[in-house]
Design a protein around this motif. Structure first.
Motif, PDB file in Angstrom:
ATOM      1  N   THR A 147      -6.075  -3.861   0.709  1.00 14.44           N
ATOM      2  CA  THR A 147      -7.422  -4.419   0.679  1.00 14.44           C
ATOM      3  C   THR A 147      -7.849  -4.617  -0.770  1.00 14.44           C
ATOM      4  O   THR A 147      -7.263  -4.038  -1.689  1.00 14.44           O
ATOM      5  CB  THR A 147      -8.419  -3.485   1.389  1.00 14.44           C
ATOM      6  N   GLU A 148      -8.889  -5.422  -0.978  1.00 15.06           N
ATOM      7  CA  GLU A 148      -9.373  -5.725  -2.324  1.00 15.06           C
ATOM      8  C   GLU A 148      -9.836  -4.484  -3.072  1.00 15.06           C
ATOM      9  O   GLU A 148      -9.738  -4.414  -4.298  1.00 15.06           O
ATOM     10  CB  GLU A 148     -10.513  -6.736  -2.258  1.00 15.06           C
ATOM     11  N   ASP A 149     -10.372  -3.503  -2.357  1.00 17.13           N
ATOM     12  CA  ASP A 149     -10.921  -2.323  -3.019  1.00 17.13           C
ATOM     13  C   ASP A 149      -9.878  -1.229  -3.267  1.00 17.13           C
ATOM     14  O   ASP A 149     -10.182  -0.203  -3.868  1.00 17.13           O
ATOM     15  CB  ASP A 149     -12.089  -1.752  -2.212  1.00 17.13           C
ATOM     16  N   LEU A 150      -8.639  -1.454  -2.873  1.00 18.16           N
ATOM     17  CA  LEU A 150      -7.587  -0.473  -3.088  1.00 18.16           C
ATOM     18  C   LEU A 150      -7.189  -0.490  -4.558  1.00 18.16           C
ATOM     19  O   LEU A 150      -6.805  -1.538  -5.097  1.00 18.16           O
ATOM     20  CB  LEU A 150      -6.384  -0.836  -2.206  1.00 18.16           C
ATOM     21  N   PRO A 151      -7.274   0.666  -5.251  1.00 16.20           N
ATOM     22  CA  PRO A 151      -6.952   0.667  -6.682  1.00 16.20           C
ATOM     23  C   PRO A 151      -5.460   0.424  -6.934  1.00 16.20           C
ATOM     24  O   PRO A 151      -4.617   0.684  -6.076  1.00 16.20           O
ATOM     25  CB  PRO A 151      -7.361   2.063  -7.149  1.00 16.20           C
ATOM     26  N   THR A 152      -5.183  -0.066  -8.115  1.00 15.08           N
ATOM     27  CA  THR A 152      -3.804  -0.285  -8.544  1.00 15.08           C
ATOM     28  C   THR A 152      -3.174   1.042  -8.916  1.00 15.08           C
ATOM     29  O   THR A 152      -3.813   1.904  -9.521  1.00 15.08           O
ATOM     30  CB  THR A 152      -3.769  -1.249  -9.754  1.00 15.08           C
ATOM     31  N   HIS A 191       0.865  -1.182   0.000  1.00 13.66           N
ATOM     32  CA  HIS A 191       0.000   0.000   0.000  1.00 13.66           C
ATOM     33  C   HIS A 191       0.901   1.232   0.000  1.00 13.66           C
ATOM     34  O   HIS A 191       1.859   1.301   0.759  1.00 13.66           O
ATOM     35  CB  HIS A 191      -0.880  -0.024   1.252  1.00 13.66           C
ATOM     36  N   ILE A 192       0.597   2.187  -0.877  1.00 16.15           N
ATOM     37  CA  ILE A 192       1.307   3.460  -0.890  1.00 16.15           C
ATOM     38  C   ILE A 192       0.283   4.568  -0.700  1.00 16.15           C
ATOM     39  O   ILE A 192      -0.773   4.554  -1.340  1.00 16.15           O
ATOM     40  CB  ILE A 192       2.129   3.672  -2.183  1.00 16.15           C
ATOM     41  N   ARG A 193       0.581   5.486   0.208  1.00 14.06           N
ATOM     42  CA  ARG A 193      -0.256   6.670   0.421  1.00 14.06           C
ATOM     43  C   ARG A 193       0.595   7.884   0.081  1.00 14.06           C
ATOM     44  O   ARG A 193       1.708   8.028   0.562  1.00 14.06           O
ATOM     45  CB  ARG A 193      -0.747   6.764   1.855  1.00 14.06           C
ATOM     46  N   ARG A 212      -4.992  13.279  -0.789  1.00 17.52           N
ATOM     47  CA  ARG A 212      -4.592  11.989  -0.226  1.00 17.52           C
ATOM     48  C   ARG A 212      -4.953  10.900  -1.220  1.00 17.52           C
ATOM     49  O   ARG A 212      -6.127  10.697  -1.545  1.00 17.52           O
ATOM     50  CB  ARG A 212      -5.294  11.732   1.098  1.00 17.52           C
ATOM     51  N   LEU A 213      -3.945  10.190  -1.704  1.00 19.41           N
ATOM     52  CA  LEU A 213      -4.124   9.133  -2.691  1.00 19.41           C
ATOM     53  C   LEU A 213      -3.629   7.818  -2.108  1.00 19.41           C
ATOM     54  O   LEU A 213      -2.545   7.761  -1.527  1.00 19.41           O
ATOM     55  CB  LEU A 213      -3.335   9.447  -3.960  1.00 19.41           C
ATOM     56  N   ASP A 214      -4.413   6.760  -2.278  1.00 22.22           N
ATOM     57  CA  ASP A 214      -4.052   5.432  -1.793  1.00 22.22           C
ATOM     58  C   ASP A 214      -4.111   4.444  -2.947  1.00 22.22           C
ATOM     59  O   ASP A 214      -5.117   4.382  -3.666  1.00 22.22           O
ATOM     60  CB  ASP A 214      -5.027   4.980  -0.695  1.00 22.22           C
ATOM     61  N   TYR A 215      -3.025   3.674  -3.106  1.00 18.70           N
ATOM     62  CA  TYR A 215      -2.941   2.688  -4.177  1.00 18.70           C
ATOM     63  C   TYR A 215      -2.242   1.438  -3.670  1.00 18.70           C
ATOM     64  O   TYR A 215      -1.601   1.448  -2.626  1.00 18.70           O
ATOM     65  CB  TYR A 215      -2.120   3.235  -5.356  1.00 18.70           C
ATOM     66  N   GLN A 216      -2.311   0.393  -4.497  1.00 19.47           N
ATOM     67  CA  GLN A 216      -1.518  -0.809  -4.270  1.00 19.47           C
ATOM     68  C   GLN A 216      -0.690  -1.080  -5.515  1.00 19.47           C
ATOM     69  O   GLN A 216      -1.082  -0.721  -6.629  1.00 19.47           O
ATOM     70  CB  GLN A 216      -2.394  -2.012  -3.947  1.00 19.47           C
ATOM     71  N   HIS A 237       7.757  -1.411  -7.220  1.00 18.63           N
ATOM     72  CA  HIS A 237       7.167  -0.239  -7.878  1.00 18.63           C
ATOM     73  C   HIS A 237       6.836   0.842  -6.860  1.00 18.63           C
ATOM     74  O   HIS A 237       7.090   2.030  -7.095  1.00 18.63           O
ATOM     75  CB  HIS A 237       5.915  -0.628  -8.649  1.00 18.63           C
ATOM     76  N   VAL A 238       6.266   0.424  -5.737  1.00 22.07           N
ATOM     77  CA  VAL A 238       5.904   1.372  -4.683  1.00 22.07           C
ATOM     78  C   VAL A 238       7.152   2.117  -4.209  1.00 22.07           C
ATOM     79  O   VAL A 238       7.151   3.336  -4.056  1.00 22.07           O
ATOM     80  CB  VAL A 238       5.193   0.637  -3.523  1.00 22.07           C
ATOM     81  N   GLN A 239       8.237   1.382  -4.000  1.00 20.66           N
ATOM     82  CA  GLN A 239       9.471   2.017  -3.526  1.00 20.66           C
ATOM     83  C   GLN A 239      10.046   2.955  -4.576  1.00 20.66           C
ATOM     84  O   GLN A 239      10.534   4.047  -4.253  1.00 20.66           O
ATOM     85  CB  GLN A 239      10.503   0.965  -3.132  1.00 20.66           C
ATOM     86  N   ASP A 240      10.001   2.559  -5.848  1.00 18.88           N
ATOM     87  CA  ASP A 240      10.491   3.425  -6.929  1.00 18.88           C
ATOM     88  C   ASP A 240       9.715   4.735  -6.973  1.00 18.88           C
ATOM     89  O   ASP A 240      10.303   5.812  -7.120  1.00 18.88           O
ATOM     90  CB  ASP A 240      10.392   2.719  -8.284  1.00 18.88           C
ATOM     91  N   VAL A 241       8.394   4.665  -6.867  1.00 18.07           N
ATOM     92  CA  VAL A 241       7.560   5.868  -6.882  1.00 18.07           C
ATOM     93  C   VAL A 241       7.885   6.748  -5.679  1.00 18.07           C
ATOM     94  O   VAL A 241       8.060   7.963  -5.812  1.00 18.07           O
ATOM     95  CB  VAL A 241       6.059   5.507  -6.912  1.00 18.07           C
ATOM     96  N   ALA A 242       7.996   6.146  -4.508  1.00 17.83           N
ATOM     97  CA  ALA A 242       8.324   6.906  -3.301  1.00 17.83           C
ATOM     98  C   ALA A 242       9.669   7.608  -3.451  1.00 17.83           C
ATOM     99  O   ALA A 242       9.809   8.789  -3.089  1.00 17.83           O
ATOM    100  CB  ALA A 242       8.327   5.985  -2.092  1.00 17.83           C
ATOM    101  N   ASP A 243      10.659   6.924  -3.996  1.00 22.10           N
ATOM    102  CA  ASP A 243      11.981   7.518  -4.194  1.00 22.10           C
ATOM    103  C   ASP A 243      11.934   8.685  -5.173  1.00 22.10           C
ATOM    104  O   ASP A 243      12.537   9.740  -4.939  1.00 22.10           O
ATOM    105  CB  ASP A 243      12.973   6.466  -4.696  1.00 22.10           C
ATOM    106  N   GLU A 244      11.215   8.514  -6.268  1.00 23.32           N
ATOM    107  CA  GLU A 244      11.097   9.591  -7.265  1.00 23.32           C
ATOM    108  C   GLU A 244      10.396  10.818  -6.686  1.00 23.32           C
ATOM    109  O   GLU A 244      10.816  11.954  -6.919  1.00 23.32           O
ATOM    110  CB  GLU A 244      10.351   9.095  -8.507  1.00 23.32           C
TER     111      GLU A 244
END
Length: 61
Positions: free
Chosen positions: A48-53, A6-8, A15-19, A24-31
């Motif tokens: 969670t299942e409803d968390l968007p990609t 999960h990345i917020r 406030r954006l929440d994705y999975q 990939h999450v770490q790359d985005v956070a670093d950028e």
């Protein structure tokens, strides 16, 4: 299959929440940390299942 994380992404009222796969999450956070320091990024295992990609995840492959 790669383990999803999960990345917020927050900035002010935004406030954006994705999975996405952990790498990939770490790359985005670093950028974001390098280019947009006003964004607060947190990563955890609360997926969670409803968390968007994360959009355009294929760009991080």
């Amino acid at each position: 299959m790669r383990k999803p994380r999960h990345i917020r992404i927050e900035s002010g009222a935004l406030r954006l929440d994705y999975q996405a796969p952990a790498e990939h999450v770490q790359d985005v956070a670093d950028e974001l940390a390098q280019g947009l320091p006003e964004f607060v990024v947190t990563i955890d295992d609360y997926v969670t299942e409803d968390l968007p990609t994360l959009p355009c995840t294929q760009l991080w492959d």
